[in-house]
Design an enzyme around this catalytic site. Structure first.
Site, mmCIF file in Angstrom:
data_model
loop_
_atom_site.group_PDB
_atom_site.id
_atom_site.type_symbol
_atom_site.label_atom_id
_atom_site.label_comp_id
_atom_site.label_asym_id
_atom_site.label_seq_id
_atom_site.Cartn_x
_atom_site.Cartn_y
_atom_site.Cartn_z
ATOM 1 N N SER A 1 -5.625 -18.338 15.812
ATOM 2 C CA SER A 1 -6.125 -18.295 14.437
ATOM 3 C C SER A 1 -5.306 -19.075 13.425
ATOM 4 O O SER A 1 -5.729 -19.186 12.279
ATOM 5 C CB SER A 1 -6.237 -16.846 13.968
ATOM 6 N N GLY B 1 -1.727 -16.129 15.138
ATOM 7 C CA GLY B 1 -2.800 -16.552 16.020
ATOM 8 C C GLY B 1 -2.665 -15.891 17.374
ATOM 9 O O GLY B 1 -1.673 -16.093 18.065
#
Length: 404
Positions: A115, A353
């Site tokens: 992410s 992420g």
């Protein structure tokens, strides 16, 4: 669903907040399970170019290295990190890049950033706003007619800050890690991902709450392509990767492998006490503009430094980006970045992420004076691992910073 499902491993709310929050900032919500690190513990030979005295240099290096070692001792296979500030650059590593072949991690390894991709995509969208091609309060329906239920009431801003209410397709695409593992080479189109979201009711009416959803960033990737006539990959490359010389950063669309030196990525398929499975290679079409990119510690630190030093966005748009609101998991999220406050270092912005096999933390202090990127080659799913990651990030953001 949290770490018990693929959704959280892949950038759902727990992944966004918990690793940084553990102990250092908040309580972890993951199930506790003690675990002994697989393979022998290998310390990295971290190096730092200090402008201070030898004693200070040695003390900082030791503390930074211990922070990485603690992540491995907590159960993670391996970790690499880079710290960058006015005093220079420190790089370190610990643990294993390959459990089967007993290979240590290396400072220059590539990894899937999950992410953290969202900050790249949000930057491109805000550049389009800067150019007058998009407005933050434009509706999704205006740019992508007929694609989303209630699209006339969902704005670009709400996609960027996860206040659209749209169902996160990852929550239902895979009910567990094993299903992901068995279908990891399957490819998806953005339209298919949006269709999966549309098949489920929204979490709430647009703008009335905040819930982390990868659907938002798939839509933003589609918006970039509709507005520019180019692929999202091309726009990220031409607007960010090439100007900043991020020559180890890529946005794969069809490739299922990491091209270049890298640690293997691992995940436990059946809970925290199950053995690691190698999931290094897979199609990232399911995450696309929400989390498909690959990079290294140097490039991510370069990107966040440039972003917060005003090289990519105007001051007014940076202000918009940093204007955070609280999501339903308690995290503070702006337009493609999260904000964390801690007495040890003040305020930091960046992103976490989580993607199968890799867990990345990339942050910068609010004034742009220090950047930190940490990559662990697994999805952390125990309290011990999350606590160690949170403490490590806190240490890396604090040592040598203006905070005392």
């Amino acid at each position: 669903m949290r770490y018990a499902s693929i959704a959280t491993g892949v950038m759902a709310t727990a992944v966004l907040a918990v690793p940084l929050a553990a102990t250092a900032m908040a309580d972890s919500s993951t199930p506790a399970a003690a675990r002994v690190a697989q393979g022998d513990h290998v310390r990295g030979d971290g190096s730092r170019e200090f402008r201070g005295g030898h004693e200070e240099k040695t003390n900082h290096s030791v503390q930074l290295q211990k922070a990485l070692d603690a992540i491995v001792k907590a159960g993670s296979p391996g970790v690499i990190a880079e710290v960058r500030d006015a005093d220079g650059v420190w790089r370190g590593h610990s643990g294993k890049a390959d459990l089967e072949k007993d290979k240590p991690t290396r400072n220059d390894g590539l990894f899937r950033i999950g992410s953290v991709t969202k900050t790249f995509v949000s930057t491109v969208v805000l550049q389009l706003v800067q150019e007058g091609k998009v407005k933050l309060d434009d509706s999704v329906e205006r740019h992508l007619p007929g694609l989303v239920k209630n699209g006339e009431n969902v704005t670009v801003r709400q996609l960027l800050n996860h206040r659209s209410g749209l169902h996160n397709y990852v929550d239902t695409l895979w009910p567990n890690f094993q299903v992901f593992h068995d279908t990891r080479f399957k490819t998806y189109t953005p339209d298919q991902l949006i269709a999966e979201s549309n098949a489920h009711a929204p979490y709430f009416a647009p703008g009335t709450n905040g819930h982390y959803s990868n659907t938002n960033y798939v839509l933003l990737g589609m918006l970039i392509e509709k507005v520019t006539g180019n692929s999202a990959k091309a726009e990220v490359r031409e607007r960010i990767i090439e100007p900043l010389d991020l020559n180890r950063t890529s946005f794969p669309e069809k490739s299922t492998v990491i091209k270049g030196p890298h640690a293997k990525g691992y995940m436990r398929l059946d809970g925290a006490t199950s053995p690691y499975a190698d999931v290094t290679d897979y199609s990232t079409s399911w995450s696309w503009a929400a989390g498909a990119m690959i990079s290294d510690t140097r490039d991510l630190n370069t990107f966040y430094k440039a972003l917060f030093n005003g090289k990519l966005l105007s001051a007014p748009l940076m202000k918009e980006m940093k204007a955070t609101q609280t999501l339903d998991d308690g995290s503070h999220y702006g337009l493609g970045i999260a904000k964390f406050d801690n007495p040890a270092f003040g305020t930091a912005y960046g992103h976490v992420g989580g993607t199968p096999g890799y867990h990345t933390h990339a942050f910068t202090l609010a004034d742009g004076s220090r950047q930190v990127t940490v990559s662990v080659n697994e999805i952390a799913d125990t309290d011990e691992e999350n606590k160690a990651a949170g403490e490590a990030l806190k240490t890396l953001l604090t040592l040598g910073s203006k905070a005392k």
